[in-house]
Design an enzyme around this catalytic site. Structure first.
Site, mmCIF file in Angstrom:
data_model
loop_
_atom_site.group_PDB
_atom_site.id
_atom_site.type_symbol
_atom_site.label_atom_id
_atom_site.label_comp_id
_atom_site.label_asym_id
_atom_site.label_seq_id
_atom_site.Cartn_x
_atom_site.Cartn_y
_atom_site.Cartn_z
ATOM 1 N N SER A 104 -0.773 -4.902 2.369
ATOM 2 C CA SER A 104 -0.856 -4.206 1.079
ATOM 3 C C SER A 104 -0.544 -5.186 -0.040
ATOM 4 C CB SER A 104 0.131 -3.043 1.019
ATOM 5 O OG SER A 104 0.213 -2.516 -0.294
ATOM 6 N N TYR A 148 8.875 0.248 1.631
ATOM 7 C CA TYR A 148 7.460 0.004 1.932
ATOM 8 C C TYR A 148 7.099 -1.451 1.633
ATOM 9 C CZ TYR A 148 2.371 0.490 1.816
ATOM 10 O OH TYR A 148 1.025 0.337 2.041
#
Length: 237
Positions: free
Chosen positions: A132, A146
């Site tokens: 990501s 995250y």
């Protein structure tokens, strides 16, 4: 289109969203594709029957399950680890079990899958991890855990690229920004906030991520390894 005829491809987490687009792309390019699913059996069965792929139930959060699945796939040419989960919120209030589960899926699964695949992978094979852009930048509060998982994947890929380089096995990370999926729909409540950070004011399409994966797995991607390939509409620009 890239010719993957005769190539064995395993996609960890391939029943929906980005994973399904990657499965469709490799199958459409002629590969023999196996993909895993956890809870989306109906979607997995439908996708498998449509394109002639093989669907296997496997929990990416379970190390033994992940290792057994990769081992059973045999000598792979391409491994794509797409399985991932997202836990957001105030770190002072977030359930620690949920954070640990996310670490299991987002960090431990890619590592153990890559290592097990390399044991029997054909020389010149390709390992691709879907990370990501948040591994580079976390532009809003609530995403610390995250971002931790996606930054960890960066270091893992760089290290494994060194380890597997003597066999010409490449290890790369694709770092998407906002992509139009069930988890992050283009018309979702965070749309305006996310687009505000981006040079291109739109969500990406899963097929755009699949195209990059096919490029990295193809002959023109053979000199790229230990690298982070950001595809985020300029979110990190």
């Amino acid at each position: 289109m890239t010719d993957f005829k005769g190539k064995a491809v395993l996609v960890i987490g391939g029943s929906r969203g980005i994973g399904a687009a990657i499965v469709r792309r490799f199958a459409g390019d002629g590969a023999d594709v196996t993909f895993t699913y956890a809870g989306s059996k109906e979607a997995a069965d439908t996708l498998a029957s449509e394109i002639g792929a093989k669907a296997v139930k496997s929990d990416a959060g379970n190390r033994n399950d992940t290792i057994a699945t990769v081992k059973a796939a045999g000598a792979l040419d391409v491994l794509v680890v797409n399985a991932g989960t997202l836990v957001m919120g105030d770190p002072l209030e977030t359930n620690p079990d949920a954070v640990d589960r996310m670490i299991d899926i987002n960090v431990r699964a890619p590592y153990h899958a890559a290592v097990e695949a390399a044991r029997q992978m054909n020389d010149g094979g390709r390992i691709i991890i879907i990370g990501s852009v948040n591994g580079d930048r976390m532009p809003f509060a609530g995403g610390a855990a995250y971002a931790l998982t996606k930054s960890a994947v960066q270091g893992m890929a760089r290290g494994l690229a060194r380890d597997f380089g003597p066999r010409n096995i490449t290890v790369n990370v694709i770092q998407p920004g906002p992509i139009d999926t069930d988890m992050n729909p283009a018309d979702g409540p965070m749309k305006d906030t996310m687009h505000g950070f981006m040079a291109l004011k739109r969500h990406g399409r899963p097929e755009e991520i699949a195209g990059l994966a096919a490029y990295l797995a193809g002959p023109e991607g053979g000199f790229m390894t230990g690298a982070l390939h950001t595809i985020d509409g300029g979110m990190a620009a």
